[in-house]
Write a protein that holds these residues in place. Sequence first.
Motif, PDB file in Angstrom:
ATOM      1  N   ARG A  70     -51.107 -16.389  58.401  1.00 59.71           N
ATOM      2  CA  ARG A  70     -51.248 -17.549  59.288  1.00 59.71           C
ATOM      3  C   ARG A  70     -52.137 -17.238  60.484  1.00 59.71           C
ATOM      4  O   ARG A  70     -52.923 -18.094  60.919  1.00 59.71           O
ATOM      5  N   GLY A  71     -52.034 -16.035  61.007  1.00 55.66           N
ATOM      6  CA  GLY A  71     -52.881 -15.662  62.129  1.00 55.66           C
ATOM      7  C   GLY A  71     -54.349 -15.675  61.763  1.00 55.66           C
ATOM      8  O   GLY A  71     -55.186 -16.224  62.499  1.00 55.66           O
ATOM      9  N   HIS A  72     -54.682 -15.083  60.628  1.00 52.95           N
ATOM     10  CA  HIS A  72     -56.075 -15.083  60.168  1.00 52.95           C
ATOM     11  C   HIS A  72     -56.581 -16.508  59.970  1.00 52.95           C
ATOM     12  O   HIS A  72     -57.697 -16.855  60.381  1.00 52.95           O
ATOM     13  N   ARG A  73     -55.751 -17.341  59.339  1.00 48.36           N
ATOM     14  CA  ARG A  73     -56.190 -18.703  59.024  1.00 48.36           C
ATOM     15  C   ARG A  73     -56.345 -19.543  60.284  1.00 48.36           C
ATOM     16  O   ARG A  73     -57.237 -20.396  60.363  1.00 48.36           O
ATOM     17  N   ALA A  74     -55.486 -19.316  61.268  1.00 49.63           N
ATOM     18  CA  ALA A  74     -55.597 -20.059  62.527  1.00 49.63           C
ATOM     19  C   ALA A  74     -56.900 -19.706  63.234  1.00 49.63           C
ATOM     20  O   ALA A  74     -57.616 -20.601  63.737  1.00 49.63           O
ATOM     21  N   LEU A  75     -57.227 -18.431  63.291  1.00 48.46           N
ATOM     22  CA  LEU A  75     -58.470 -18.021  63.945  1.00 48.46           C
ATOM     23  C   LEU A  75     -59.685 -18.535  63.176  1.00 48.46           C
ATOM     24  O   LEU A  75     -60.692 -18.931  63.780  1.00 48.46           O
ATOM     25  N   ALA A  76     -59.587 -18.554  61.856  1.00 45.79           N
ATOM     26  CA  ALA A  76     -60.684 -19.107  61.055  1.00 45.79           C
ATOM     27  C   ALA A  76     -60.850 -20.600  61.316  1.00 45.79           C
ATOM     28  O   ALA A  76     -61.981 -21.123  61.304  1.00 45.79           O
ATOM     29  N   SER A  77     -59.755 -21.302  61.563  1.00 38.03           N
ATOM     30  CA  SER A  77     -59.835 -22.726  61.898  1.00 38.03           C
ATOM     31  C   SER A  77     -60.580 -22.926  63.210  1.00 38.03           C
ATOM     32  O   SER A  77     -61.425 -23.828  63.338  1.00 38.03           O
ATOM     33  N   LEU A  78     -60.273 -22.107  64.199  1.00 38.13           N
ATOM     34  CA  LEU A  78     -60.971 -22.196  65.487  1.00 38.13           C
ATOM     35  C   LEU A  78     -62.444 -21.821  65.333  1.00 38.13           C
ATOM     36  O   LEU A  78     -63.315 -22.386  66.006  1.00 38.13           O
ATOM     37  N   TYR A  79     -62.730 -20.896  64.450  1.00 36.99           N
ATOM     38  CA  TYR A  79     -64.108 -20.494  64.154  1.00 36.99           C
ATOM     39  C   TYR A  79     -64.885 -21.658  63.536  1.00 36.99           C
ATOM     40  O   TYR A  79     -66.006 -21.975  63.962  1.00 36.99           O
ATOM     41  N   ARG A  80     -64.274 -22.319  62.562  1.00 39.53           N
ATOM     42  CA  ARG A  80     -64.943 -23.451  61.924  1.00 39.53           C
ATOM     43  C   ARG A  80     -65.150 -24.611  62.900  1.00 39.53           C
ATOM     44  O   ARG A  80     -66.113 -25.381  62.776  1.00 39.53           O
ATOM     45  N   ALA A  81     -64.249 -24.712  63.864  1.00 40.53           N
ATOM     46  CA  ALA A  81     -64.358 -25.785  64.859  1.00 40.53           C
ATOM     47  C   ALA A  81     -65.412 -25.484  65.922  1.00 40.53           C
ATOM     48  O   ALA A  81     -65.664 -26.326  66.795  1.00 40.53           O
ATOM     49  N   GLY A  82     -66.007 -24.308  65.866  1.00 39.76           N
ATOM     50  CA  GLY A  82     -67.046 -23.955  66.821  1.00 39.76           C
ATOM     51  C   GLY A  82     -66.535 -23.355  68.113  1.00 39.76           C
ATOM     52  O   GLY A  82     -67.312 -23.119  69.045  1.00 39.76           O
ATOM     53  N   LYS A  83     -65.244 -23.060  68.171  1.00 47.10           N
ATOM     54  CA  LYS A  83     -64.658 -22.492  69.381  1.00 47.10           C
ATOM     55  C   LYS A  83     -64.857 -20.976  69.461  1.00 47.10           C
ATOM     56  O   LYS A  83     -64.843 -20.398  70.551  1.00 47.10           O
ATOM     57  N   VAL A  84     -64.972 -20.332  68.309  1.00 46.52           N
ATOM     58  CA  VAL A  84     -65.023 -18.867  68.231  1.00 46.52           C
ATOM     59  C   VAL A  84     -66.393 -18.442  67.709  1.00 46.52           C
ATOM     60  O   VAL A  84     -66.726 -18.692  66.546  1.00 46.52           O
ATOM     61  N   PRO A  85     -67.215 -17.805  68.537  1.00 48.66           N
ATOM     62  CA  PRO A  85     -68.536 -17.373  68.073  1.00 48.66           C
ATOM     63  C   PRO A  85     -68.493 -16.124  67.200  1.00 48.66           C
ATOM     64  O   PRO A  85     -69.393 -15.865  66.403  1.00 48.66           O
ATOM     65  N   GLY A  86     -67.443 -15.333  67.355  1.00 50.39           N
ATOM     66  CA  GLY A  86     -67.290 -14.108  66.581  1.00 50.39           C
ATOM     67  C   GLY A  86     -65.948 -13.491  66.890  1.00 50.39           C
ATOM     68  O   GLY A  86     -65.285 -13.851  67.867  1.00 50.39           O
ATOM     69  N   ILE A  87     -65.528 -12.566  66.058  1.00 50.66           N
ATOM     70  CA  ILE A  87     -64.211 -11.941  66.226  1.00 50.66           C
ATOM     71  C   ILE A  87     -64.372 -10.426  66.250  1.00 50.66           C
ATOM     72  O   ILE A  87     -65.174  -9.853  65.503  1.00 50.66           O
ATOM     73  N   ILE A  88     -63.626  -9.783  67.135  1.00 45.76           N
ATOM     74  CA  ILE A  88     -63.626  -8.323  67.249  1.00 45.76           C
ATOM     75  C   ILE A  88     -62.321  -7.821  66.638  1.00 45.76           C
ATOM     76  O   ILE A  88     -61.249  -8.331  66.958  1.00 45.76           O
TER      77      ILE A  88
END
Length: 253
Positions: A86-104
């Motif tokens: 769920r954590g991975h999928r939530a961050l991927a959702s924010l990524y697709r929404a344009g909120k997350v430019p990249g992940i460390i």
Amino acid sequence: MIAKDLRSGVEQLGNMIAEASSIVPFTGAGISTECGIPDFRSPGGLWTRNRPIPFDEFVASQDARDESWRRRFAMEPTFAAAKPGRGHRALASLYRAGKVPGIITQNIDNLHQASGFKATDVIELHGNTTYARCIGCSKDYELSWVKRQFDQSGSAPDCADCGDPVKTATISFGQAMPEDAMLRATELTKTCDLFLAIGSSLVVWPAAGFPMMAKNSGARLVIINKEPTDQDDIADLVIRHDIGDTLGPFVGN
């Protein structure tokens, strides 16, 4: 501020996410435990059962290389069966929404890529265990190739091109951090307005310096981890609850 309960923590986190224009997640082993991948330091973790093999020992000793690969092959069913949580999928959702430019990430399990992040937008500070690389010429190898060579000869193989040892494409103790990844992580950290430290004990340096760097650069800092960390006192919000439960409400948003 430590969230008094999960509900209030999720609500505060949601408000921060809504207000942020650039969110940088920083993930550690805790985000992958619900996927069946054990962490390293907790009771029963990988390092409580097997002493880590330092890089210089790997380079110097064929026995160390053989043992390193035996351990990796023993873990293959676990890594192969793991799916994004769920954590991975939530961050991927924010990524697709344009909120997350990249992940460390400190993780080596490739689950952020599997969740929907482009590989070029996943900054792997400690490498990736799903393939192998020559420590000399940096040629990449599939794990299946390494396994065939190992089974045929009974020992860890060397590079077919330059003859140097082949190891998982991870960063071992004593091995230099990947310069490009550190530079990219620094750039993202210094330019975000919300930094999410998720599932990391924040004790492995230099990676553990990024949350503090983000805070010092003006970002709001959220730490999501079941156990306290040494940086909780500088965070704007600390949520000490299950990561899947905390981030689950943001899946699909």
